[in-house]
Write an enzyme that holds these catalytic residues in place. Sequence first.
Site, PDB file in Angstrom:
ATOM      1  CB  CYS A  60      -1.147  -0.205   1.158  1.00 55.77           C
ATOM      2  SG  CYS A  60       0.063  -0.101   2.703  1.00 55.77           S
ATOM      3  N   GLY A  98      10.828   2.807   0.044  1.00 56.13           N
ATOM      4  CA  GLY A  98      11.848   3.473  -0.294  1.00 56.13           C
ATOM      5  C   GLY A  98      11.798   2.259  -1.475  1.00 56.13           C
ATOM      6  CG  HIS A 114      -0.368   3.048   5.995  1.00 55.19           C
ATOM      7  ND1 HIS A 114       0.087   2.921   7.299  1.00 55.19           N
ATOM      8  CD2 HIS A 114      -0.246   2.452   5.389  1.00 55.19           C
ATOM      9  CE1 HIS A 114      -0.386   1.762   7.291  1.00 55.19           C
ATOM     10  NE2 HIS A 114      -0.241   1.254   6.492  1.00 55.19           N
TER      11      HIS A 114
END
Length: 356
Positions: A144, A199, A224
Amino acid sequence: MPNRKVRVVVNGYGVIGKRIADAVAVQDDMELAGVADIVSDWRIKVAVEKGYPVFASTPQAADQMRAAGIPLAGNLDELIGKVDVVADATPKKVAAANFEKYKAAGVKSIFQGGEKHSLTGHSFVAQANYETALGRDATRVVSCNTTSIVRTLGALMNAGLLKKARGVLIRRATDPWESDHGGVMNTVVPETVIPSHQGPDAQTVIPDLDVMTIAVVAAHTTSHLHAWNVELTRPASKDEVLTAFRAAPRIAFLQASEGMVALNSTLELMADLGRPRGDMWEVGLWEDSLTVVGNELFYNYQVYNQAIVVPETIDAIRALAGVERSGAASIAKTDQAMGLQREFVARVSAVASDRP
Ligand SMILES: NC(=O)c1ccc[n+]([C@@H]2O[C@H](COP(=O)([O-])OP(=O)(O)OC[C@H]3O[C@@H](n4cnc5c(N)ncnc54)[C@H](O)[C@@H]3O)[C@@H](O)[C@H]2O)c1
């Protein structure tokens, strides 16, 4: 593939799998051949209520499911040879073990972000690399958070604006339905490794992204929140940045001025809009607080973790099956069928300007 619907089975009818099943069911070029799991309680009984053919994922589970009164359509092993694609949404590690079974049956397969890139050697976000998945045997739809990073930074990159990006991810503690199982409470837990995995994971889709992420886990279940600081290739205006985001699919704009001030207000809005399970499939990016100072860009967005990967999975099915060559066309088809939006409600200013 002949001109017929792509036959799909969803293995693992949990948070992600049940949403994939519903999304497959509304595509006019796909057929949900069934859903499979190992549980025999309310979770799988809902699939029975919906009229989905239910399969046992393992022979051991079949006995328990039958004993619980679940009208099984059969075992997954019998079905996988008769479908085009398996969308696997089983937990981490279970999915990786299933891959061998899918390969042996000669069925194409899609995995989720809990698996490593190395499992399939291909990681998928439709707007970034749909075409590279065409005709492949397997791919992994990234997590996600990673999906949101690729959507947003990919948009800035496509506009020639992205130099480097640094993000802080405030992650939800656990999914709502699992709140009784565990999850941190009354604290915030920084991840012990920087960069957090999201990342580097985004680089499995866009290898030359200059991105670093720091993640913390907080004591809430309502999705989030990301906070980003991006160095642009040149000084730009807020309008230029918004135009870049608007040119990319699956980013929707949240207006604090409209009362969309926090994760919970967005989720209330999704529920009020009548979305299935109150889902938000788009990255919800706060437009009014987005700020550019010279060549530095700052913004926040919300990632509704339980649903954001679902439209990507639908596109991945089309790409592996090879029924649509164009990523943009697949995205448009998926988004139309599921009902993705750009603006969730009309803006105050737009409404006001219509008044005499
Ligand atoms: N929950 C999220 O927010 C989220 C977001 C993006 C990606 N993902 C990824 O999606 C995948 C699935 O996660 P989830 O949150 O839906 O998990 P989940 O625990 O909600 O669902 C997993 C389902 O698989 C079933 N299962 C367990 N063992 C099985 C087996 N051997 N065969 C078949 N089914 C089995 C479970 O009963 C459950 O219904 C993971 O890779 C996860 O990292 C999760």
